[in-house]
Design a protein around this motif. Structure first.
Motif, PDB file in Angstrom:
ATOM      1  N   LEU A  75       0.920  -1.318  -0.259  1.00  0.00           N
ATOM      2  CA  LEU A  75       0.457  -0.087   0.079  1.00  0.00           C
ATOM      3  C   LEU A  75       1.361   1.153   0.011  1.00  0.00           C
ATOM      4  N   GLU A  76       0.575   2.024  -1.129  1.00  0.00           N
ATOM      5  CA  GLU A  76       1.407   3.462  -1.128  1.00  0.00           C
ATOM      6  C   GLU A  76       0.382   3.910  -0.519  1.00  0.00           C
ATOM      7  N   LEU A  77       1.096   5.223   0.718  1.00  0.00           N
ATOM      8  CA  LEU A  77       0.469   5.953   1.476  1.00  0.00           C
ATOM      9  C   LEU A  77       0.917   7.420   0.890  1.00  0.00           C
ATOM     10  N   ASN A  78      -0.217   8.716   1.516  1.00  0.00           N
ATOM     11  CA  ASN A  78       0.238   9.243   1.511  1.00  0.00           C
ATOM     12  C   ASN A  78       1.477  10.828   2.852  1.00  0.00           C
ATOM     13  N   GLY A  79       2.399  10.735   2.334  1.00  0.00           N
ATOM     14  CA  GLY A  79       3.587  11.108   3.268  1.00  0.00           C
ATOM     15  C   GLY A  79       4.790  10.367   2.770  1.00  0.00           C
ATOM     16  N   ASN A  80       4.552   9.710   1.419  1.00  0.00           N
ATOM     17  CA  ASN A  80       5.754   9.124   0.628  1.00  0.00           C
ATOM     18  C   ASN A  80       5.186   7.349   1.610  1.00  0.00           C
TER      19      ASN A  80
ATOM     20  N   GLY B  84       2.053  -6.152   3.862  1.00  0.00           N
ATOM     21  CA  GLY B  84       1.238  -6.846   4.611  1.00  0.00           C
ATOM     22  C   GLY B  84       0.262  -7.541   4.041  1.00  0.00           C
ATOM     23  N   ILE B  85      -0.590  -9.157   5.176  1.00  0.00           N
ATOM     24  CA  ILE B  85      -1.202  -9.542   4.100  1.00  0.00           C
ATOM     25  C   ILE B  85      -2.842  -8.638   4.030  1.00  0.00           C
ATOM     26  N   LEU B  86      -3.406  -9.192   3.175  1.00  0.00           N
ATOM     27  CA  LEU B  86      -4.805  -8.095   3.131  1.00  0.00           C
ATOM     28  C   LEU B  86      -6.222  -9.609   4.392  1.00  0.00           C
TER      29      LEU B  86
ATOM     30  N   VAL C 224       7.536  -0.167   5.519  1.00  0.00           N
ATOM     31  CA  VAL C 224       8.580  -0.014   4.758  1.00  0.00           C
ATOM     32  C   VAL C 224       9.100   1.358   4.029  1.00  0.00           C
ATOM     33  N   ALA C 225       8.659   2.367   4.126  1.00  0.00           N
ATOM     34  CA  ALA C 225       9.756   4.057   3.874  1.00  0.00           C
ATOM     35  C   ALA C 225      11.043   3.935   4.141  1.00  0.00           C
TER      36      ALA C 225
ATOM     37  N   GLY D 211      -8.513   4.758   5.293  1.00  0.00           N
ATOM     38  CA  GLY D 211      -8.872   4.667   3.541  1.00  0.00           C
ATOM     39  C   GLY D 211      -8.382   6.322   2.671  1.00  0.00           C
ATOM     40  N   ASN D 212      -8.796   7.194   3.799  1.00  0.00           N
ATOM     41  CA  ASN D 212      -8.176   8.135   3.052  1.00  0.00           C
ATOM     42  C   ASN D 212      -6.871   8.743   2.354  1.00  0.00           C
ATOM     43  N   SER D 213      -6.267   7.773   2.946  1.00  0.00           N
ATOM     44  CA  SER D 213      -5.151   7.391   3.193  1.00  0.00           C
ATOM     45  C   SER D 213      -4.044   7.139   2.057  1.00  0.00           C
ATOM     46  N   ILE D 214      -4.839   5.830   1.806  1.00  0.00           N
ATOM     47  CA  ILE D 214      -3.699   5.139   0.616  1.00  0.00           C
ATOM     48  C   ILE D 214      -4.120   5.667  -0.940  1.00  0.00           C
ATOM     49  N   VAL D 215      -3.080   5.589  -1.220  1.00  0.00           N
ATOM     50  CA  VAL D 215      -2.330   6.366  -2.139  1.00  0.00           C
ATOM     51  C   VAL D 215      -2.612   5.466  -3.788  1.00  0.00           C
ATOM     52  N   ALA D 216      -2.154   4.117  -3.555  1.00  0.00           N
ATOM     53  CA  ALA D 216      -2.384   2.902  -4.200  1.00  0.00           C
ATOM     54  C   ALA D 216      -2.144   1.258  -3.565  1.00  0.00           C
ATOM     55  N   VAL D 217      -3.039   0.744  -3.800  1.00  0.00           N
ATOM     56  CA  VAL D 217      -2.464  -0.466  -3.628  1.00  0.00           C
ATOM     57  C   VAL D 217      -2.790  -2.104  -4.615  1.00  0.00           C
TER      58      VAL D 217
END
Length: 78
Positions: free
Chosen positions: A19-24, A29-31, A48-49, A64-70
């Protein structure tokens, strides 16, 4: 306001995701679960930043609002 539909992540259940999150930031993990707002429950999660020093998060919920890409890190069935 429009009607909210749940994201279709059934094919990703029990698969390893990135999961790519905002803030780089990136979390791997396992869904294990999700909801209509795309809040995601991960097991064996790691932040793993810093690629050289992953930080264990164990079981965690990502809003969910912090997720940029899956991205799937395992093959997804049909």
């Amino acid at each position: 306001m429009g009607r909210t539909t749940a994201p279709d992540l059934k094919l990703y259940m029990d698969k390893k995701l990135s999961l790519e999150l905002n803030g780089n930031r990136t979390v791997i993990g396992i869904l294990r679960g999700y909801d209509a707002f795309m809040n995601i429950n991960l097991e064996n999660a790691q932040d793993v930043a810093d690629e050289n020093n992953p930080k264990p998060l164990n079981r965690t919920v990502i809003r969910g609002n912090s997720i940029v890409a899956v991205k799937a890190l395992e093959a997804i069935g049909n």
